[in-house]
Write an enzyme that holds these catalytic residues in place. Structure first.
Site, PDB file in Angstrom:
ATOM      1  N   ARG A 122      70.990  46.537  70.494  1.00 46.47           N
ATOM      2  CA  ARG A 122      70.965  46.294  71.953  1.00 46.47           C
ATOM      3  C   ARG A 122      71.262  47.592  72.713  1.00 46.47           C
ATOM      4  O   ARG A 122      72.006  47.594  73.705  1.00 46.47           O
ATOM      5  CB  ARG A 122      71.985  45.228  72.360  1.00 46.47           C
TER       6      ARG A 122
ATOM      7  N   SER B 157      71.871  36.375  76.024  1.00 42.80           N
ATOM      8  CA  SER B 157      73.243  36.609  75.543  1.00 42.80           C
ATOM      9  C   SER B 157      73.982  37.476  76.551  1.00 42.80           C
ATOM     10  O   SER B 157      73.497  38.545  76.914  1.00 42.80           O
ATOM     11  CB  SER B 157      73.221  37.341  74.205  1.00 42.80           C
TER      12      SER B 157
ATOM     13  N   GLU C 282      76.524  42.575  77.798  1.00 50.15           N
ATOM     14  CA  GLU C 282      75.164  43.080  77.533  1.00 50.15           C
ATOM     15  C   GLU C 282      74.435  43.505  78.811  1.00 50.15           C
ATOM     16  O   GLU C 282      73.960  44.633  78.899  1.00 50.15           O
ATOM     17  CB  GLU C 282      74.365  42.016  76.780  1.00 50.15           C
TER      18      GLU C 282
HETATM   19  N1  EPU Z   1      77.485  29.779  67.194  1.00 50.21           N
HETATM   20  C1  EPU Z   1      78.412  28.811  67.438  1.00 50.21           C
HETATM   21  N2  EPU Z   1      78.573  28.359  68.718  1.00 50.21           N
HETATM   22  C2  EPU Z   1      77.819  28.830  69.738  1.00 50.21           C
HETATM   23  C3  EPU Z   1      76.878  29.833  69.494  1.00 50.21           C
HETATM   24  C4  EPU Z   1      76.731  30.309  68.209  1.00 50.21           C
HETATM   25  O1  EPU Z   1      79.106  28.356  66.529  1.00 50.21           O
HETATM   26  O2  EPU Z   1      78.013  28.362  70.856  1.00 50.21           O
HETATM   27  C5  EPU Z   1      77.264  30.241  65.820  1.00 50.21           C
HETATM   28  C6  EPU Z   1      75.916  29.736  65.289  1.00 50.21           C
HETATM   29  O3  EPU Z   1      76.015  28.450  64.720  1.00 50.21           O
HETATM   30  C7  EPU Z   1      75.554  30.780  64.271  1.00 50.21           C
HETATM   31  C8  EPU Z   1      76.187  32.058  64.834  1.00 50.21           C
HETATM   32  O4  EPU Z   1      77.172  31.651  65.780  1.00 50.21           O
HETATM   33  O5  EPU Z   1      76.154  30.509  63.030  1.00 50.21           O
HETATM   34  C9  EPU Z   1      75.155  32.958  65.506  1.00 50.21           C
HETATM   35  O6  EPU Z   1      74.468  32.208  66.521  1.00 50.21           O
HETATM   36  P1  EPU Z   1      72.912  32.400  66.810  1.00 50.21           P
HETATM   37  O7  EPU Z   1      72.136  32.328  65.550  1.00 50.21           O
HETATM   38  O8  EPU Z   1      72.535  31.461  67.902  1.00 50.21           O
HETATM   39  O9  EPU Z   1      72.774  33.903  67.290  1.00 50.21           O
HETATM   40  P2  EPU Z   1      73.688  34.812  68.235  1.00 50.21           P
HETATM   41  O10 EPU Z   1      74.356  35.823  67.368  1.00 50.21           O
HETATM   42  O11 EPU Z   1      74.562  33.969  69.087  1.00 50.21           O
HETATM   43  C10 EPU Z   1      71.812  36.591  68.565  1.00 50.21           C
HETATM   44  C11 EPU Z   1      71.210  37.359  69.703  1.00 50.21           C
HETATM   45  C12 EPU Z   1      70.208  36.505  70.455  1.00 50.21           C
HETATM   46  C13 EPU Z   1      69.132  36.062  69.481  1.00 50.21           C
HETATM   47  C14 EPU Z   1      69.771  35.296  68.324  1.00 50.21           C
HETATM   48  C15 EPU Z   1      68.767  34.953  67.253  1.00 50.21           C
HETATM   49  C16 EPU Z   1      72.863  38.987  70.401  1.00 50.21           C
HETATM   50  C17 EPU Z   1      73.841  39.388  71.443  1.00 50.21           C
HETATM   51  N3  EPU Z   1      72.251  37.811  70.596  1.00 50.21           N
HETATM   52  O12 EPU Z   1      72.559  35.507  69.128  1.00 50.21           O
HETATM   53  O13 EPU Z   1      69.630  37.314  71.450  1.00 50.21           O
HETATM   54  O14 EPU Z   1      68.179  35.236  70.130  1.00 50.21           O
HETATM   55  O15 EPU Z   1      70.791  36.121  67.695  1.00 50.21           O
HETATM   56  O16 EPU Z   1      68.392  36.120  66.583  1.00 50.21           O
HETATM   57  O17 EPU Z   1      72.660  39.720  69.441  1.00 50.21           O
HETATM   58  C18 EPU Z   1      69.806  37.996  73.722  1.00 50.21           C
HETATM   59  O18 EPU Z   1      70.091  39.120  73.317  1.00 50.21           O
HETATM   60  O19 EPU Z   1      69.714  37.738  74.944  1.00 50.21           O
HETATM   61  C19 EPU Z   1      69.606  36.921  72.760  1.00 50.21           C
HETATM   62  C20 EPU Z   1      69.412  35.650  73.140  1.00 50.21           C
END
Ligand code: EPU
Length: 351
Positions: free
Chosen positions: A176, A251, A347
């Site tokens: 990012r 995010s 972010e």
């Molecule tokens: N989780 C929770 N509760 C929540 C959210 C997440 O327990 O409310 C857990 C999920 O179950 C999972 C882990 O946290 O085990 C990661 O969650 P998720 O796969 O949804 O991905 P993220 O790390 O929250 C990142 C990116 C997203 C991208 C997704 C999928 C960043 C800051 N965010 O989110 O990017 O879509 O992975 O690759 O790296 C963005 O940058 O705007 C964005 C949406």
């Protein structure tokens, strides 16, 4: 190395003082610009910043406005980037090189590449914003970062009006992060991006949510890029709010990366923490999970709220200001630091 700017009649469209920015930021904040100008070409851009009306004013570049928190009216010149066009510039035995104007809608561009038979961007489907914004924060999702498909970025240096071509290494992409988010910010405006799309397609379908969705569709081995595209769209629709319905900037925090010793101490206290070891031995933590554990999911502070299905996303339920969102973010940051000892980094930029 500066390269020559394209010559098109300089004819930017200027908007009257007090131009509303509500439709130009995905949070939907109701703020106004002192001056605004629509940029459809590099010549427009150069003409706009050299115009007497622009002298002495700060500038703000808005594409889709998907990575900004506008807390007040902007007292300078807003450059509304609308450079369009998409074309294959060259191809070799291994890849197609596809250039798109900075103002092209990102998702429409991804869909166009697939329809034209050039897969490779399907994991990044449905990300809000424009092509020109993609390199700034190196957008990434479901196991792919845009850096992996970036051949070069073309940008105009505002002060000199010179055009520069940055190859992927010069963009200094990180998680990012890029040159354009740091040293290049306020100095360069991106006008187009060229992508390198390999001719041999390999599915990138290992990300847990994506693999689950493909399995549910009876496609554990994705057969084609369209399968991955459709599955990514379905996962995003299920978890992430559509900015046209509920204002948000994706995010709101980065997933923090901490050193191994700090992680070892943390996991001893929090054995369920969700983490991913990085190539350099450091550990990336799921910020959404930590925020969720602190009880913030679905909670609101006035009209600013934490999304009900993804705690990493802050939303404007209607009528929230940028400061409401920042106040909510501060409360979340405080609680995560208190429980996990980890600082969350915002972010989107705030202005
Ligand atoms: N989780 C929770 N509760 C929540 C959210 C997440 O327990 O409310 C857990 C999920 O179950 C999972 C882990 O946290 O085990 C990661 O969650 P998720 O796969 O949804 O991905 P993220 O790390 O929250 C990142 C990116 C997203 C991208 C997704 C999928 C960043 C800051 N965010 O989110 O990017 O879509 O992975 O690759 O790296 C963005 O940058 O705007 C964005 C949406």
């Amino acid at each position: 190395m500066p390269v020559s700017a394209t010559s098109v009649d300089p004819s930017p469209v200027w908007f009257a003082a007090g131009y509303p920015l509500r439709a130009h930021n995905t949070f939907g904040f109701d703020v106004r610009a002192h001056l605004a100008c629509r940029i459809e070409s590099e010549a427009d851009l150069i003409a706009a910043v050299r115009d007497p009306r622009a002298q002495g004013l700060r500038t703000l570049v808005l594409g889709g406005g998907s990575n900004v928190v506008l807390t007040r009216n902007f007292d300078g010149l807003v450059l509304l980037v609308a450079l369009s066009g998409k074309r294959v510039t060259r191809e070799d035995d291994d890849a197609w090189y596809v250039e798109a104007g900075a103002g092209e809608n990102w998702h429409d561009f991804v869909a166009w590449t697939l329809e034209a038979g050039m897969p490779g961007l399907e994991n990044l489907a449905l990300i809000p914003g424009t092509v020109g914004a993609a390199p700034i924060q190196n957008i990434g999702a479901y196991g792919l970062e845009m850096a992996e498909r970036c051949a070069s970025v073309r940008a105009i240096e505002l002060q000199s009006g010179a055009a520069y071509e940055f190859d992927a290494a010069e963009c200094r992409f990180g998680y990012r992060d890029s040159f354009f988010k740091r040293e290049g910010r306020d100095r360069f405006v991106i006008t187009s991006v060229t992508f390198r799309l390999p001719k041999v397609w390999q599915p990138n379908a290992g990300y847990a949510d994506l693999a689950r969705e493909l399995a549910q569709r009876g496609l554990p081995e994705a057969q084609c890029a369209r399968d991955v595209f459709d599955a990514v769209v379905a996962v995003r629709r299920a978890k992430l709010p559509d900015p046209l319905v509920l204002g948000n900037a994706g995010s709101f925090f980065k997933n923090p990366v901490i050193d191994a010793p700090q992680f070892d101490a943390l996991v001893a206290r929090e054995p369920l923490i969700i983490s991913h070891r990085q190539a350099d031995g450091r550990v990336k933590l799921a910020a959404g999970w930590m925020i969720d554990q602190c009880g913030w999911k679905g909670r609101a502070l006035r009209a600013a709220a934490v999304h009900e299905r993804q705690a990493l996303v802050l939303v404007n339920r209607g009528g929230a200001t940028g400061n409401d969102i920042l106040e909510l973010a501060q409360a979340i940051r405080h609680d995560v630091l208190a429980r996990f000892g980890v600082e969350l980094e915002q972010e989107p930029i705030s202005l």
